[in-house]
Write a protein that holds these residues in place. Sequence first.
Motif, PDB file in Angstrom:
ATOM      1  N   ILE A 221      -1.865  14.248   5.402  1.00 27.50           N
ATOM      2  CA  ILE A 221      -0.391  14.184   5.186  1.00 27.50           C
ATOM      3  C   ILE A 221       0.021  13.881   4.069  1.00 27.50           C
ATOM      4  N   ILE A 222      -0.245  12.661   3.625  1.00 30.16           N
ATOM      5  CA  ILE A 222       0.122  11.927   2.508  1.00 30.16           C
ATOM      6  C   ILE A 222      -0.368  12.586   1.121  1.00 30.16           C
ATOM      7  N   HIS A 223      -1.487  12.998   1.182  1.00 30.52           N
ATOM      8  CA  HIS A 223      -2.241  13.771   0.125  1.00 30.52           C
ATOM      9  C   HIS A 223      -1.581  15.273  -0.070  1.00 30.52           C
ATOM     10  N   LEU A 224      -1.354  15.643   1.222  1.00 32.99           N
ATOM     11  CA  LEU A 224      -0.572  17.198   0.912  1.00 32.99           C
ATOM     12  C   LEU A 224       0.873  17.061   0.253  1.00 32.99           C
ATOM     13  N   VAL A 225       1.680  15.874   0.620  1.00 30.72           N
ATOM     14  CA  VAL A 225       2.758  15.740   0.009  1.00 30.72           C
ATOM     15  C   VAL A 225       2.894  15.378  -1.743  1.00 30.72           C
ATOM     16  N   ALA A 226       1.728  14.371  -1.705  1.00 28.61           N
ATOM     17  CA  ALA A 226       1.604  13.933  -3.199  1.00 28.61           C
ATOM     18  C   ALA A 226       1.147  15.234  -4.129  1.00 28.61           C
ATOM     19  N   SER A 227       0.298  15.914  -3.689  1.00 27.47           N
ATOM     20  CA  SER A 227      -0.183  17.105  -4.292  1.00 27.47           C
ATOM     21  C   SER A 227       0.749  18.157  -4.542  1.00 27.47           C
ATOM     22  N   SER A 228       1.802  18.120  -3.765  1.00 30.04           N
ATOM     23  CA  SER A 228       2.740  19.205  -3.885  1.00 30.04           C
ATOM     24  C   SER A 228       3.924  19.124  -4.887  1.00 30.04           C
TER      25      SER A 228
END
Length: 562
Positions: free
Chosen positions: A194-201
């Motif tokens: 979830i953290i990397h999903l938000v950071a990559s977006s």
Amino acid sequence: MPAVATLPLNPTLAQRLAGLDQGQRLRLALGVVLFVAIGVIGLVMGRQAEWRVLYSNLADKDGGAVIAQLSTLNVPYKHAEGGGAILVPADRVHDVRLKLASLGLPKGSVNGFEMMESNRFGMTQFQERLTFQRGLEGELTRSIQALSSVQNARVHLALPNQNGFFREQQKPSASVLLSLHGGRTLDRTQLAGIIHLVASSVPEMSPSAVSVLDDTGKLLSSPSDGSGGALGVDAEQLQYVRQVEQLYSRRILDILEPIVGRQNVKAQVTAELDFSQTESTTESHKPNQAPEVSAVRSQQVVESSGAAGTSPPSGVPGATTNQPPAAASAPINGAAQPLAAGGQAPLAGGGKRESIINYEVDKTIRVVKGASGVIKRINAAVVLNNTVATNDKGKSTSTPLTDAQMEKMTALVRETIGFSKDRGDSVNLVNAAFASEKVEVIDVPLWRQPEVVDLARSFAWPLGTLLFGALVLMGVIRPAIKAMGTAPVASVASSNVRVNQLDAMESEMPERPQLAGPGSANDVAQISAHEKQLDDARQLTRDNPAAVANIIKTWMNGEAPA
């Protein structure tokens, strides 16, 4: 004798109905109406469509849009109890879902980038940037809600305004609030996803700038300053220890269950692991080696020549020069050669030669880093059930294991866990009779079993309609039909009796009945009926002589009787 007027022997339906009294007619009409109503109700209930859930737990806005579209498509619908779901006929569920999906329904309570499609003319740059941020938050919320453990989510983005005049630009950050389904949790990998999903977006957003909280306010992600790193490592270490213990327990069960049977062995393993990280550096020097083996770092040779028998003065003026040369103090190989004062070797021609060789010092540097998660000690506790045997009469007996069997199984457990006496491992194998729990079987009556109840509910309407219809038919309509069949016959008989009575009174010389011969039963029945008619006519004359006199008077005048 004049002809006798008779009524038809097969009366019509109207004549049968006319022969009923008012109460019988009312009961017959009521029975027919009830029977028709029961038939119609049974037909309607039998052809009624089964209702299935189209959508459930919709927002009010989406529910209103779906209902409006169902009305447009002429699809019948109804609400479930409590209004939590929209029901449609079972044979049209999939068709309606596909049609609504083509229309973009339900949209959901979260709006994404479709907000950008409704940009109105005259929007400012701030409004456009705010709409884009809201759309990005909606898309991230939809993606996070797609996880099976997440029930609801909210995403808040902090996107600073980038300005080229600032030397240090402020980095974006994000906060995620999660609501999980009951009884579900997020592991470390899902949280990291979830953290990397938000950071990559979001451009230029670091994963450390994303904070994840649950609906109780608990911080699930590690703080950005790294203060929670140790806690995360400890959690991973505990999880690794648990996995190691479960692995050894499973291996013990796999090796003993084929011998003693399933549910006859219980095993627990406690593992002590060392997660400390050690690093050591060692520097070692070997003794001097031969020049052929040693590596030469540098070499310098100086040669000078002079007249024969003469040697230039050399050395430092003083007492040291007048002393004879000494032998080499540190020879590398071979015998030491005498050198002149100052490390010079004389030559045959009166010259001199200086040779300086520097060798590399043999040195070894070793850096050793200890592994993390090394097993320090393993303790295994195993309980075995007694051997249970059943004789021919069905009686079970429990027998303890022998010492030889216990020793063999202990050896198997030691080999399974990799027993090491130097580490201090221990294996404790115990044989005991397991306590059997008596499961009380609740005898549910047949009429209270769920399958029977569902079957009774499915057949309730057809059987109830059939029984009620049979009750109306046999209790109301059938007696009325019987009354219709008997009433006209009685009226015909009474009419014939009255006509025969009048005909008998008209005749001055009534015919005397004659006795029939033996075996003529039909003639005897006719004579008996004729005598009964004569008796009825005489009784009528005695009861109402005035009426009989008027009838005779009309006959004498040649008028037709009334």
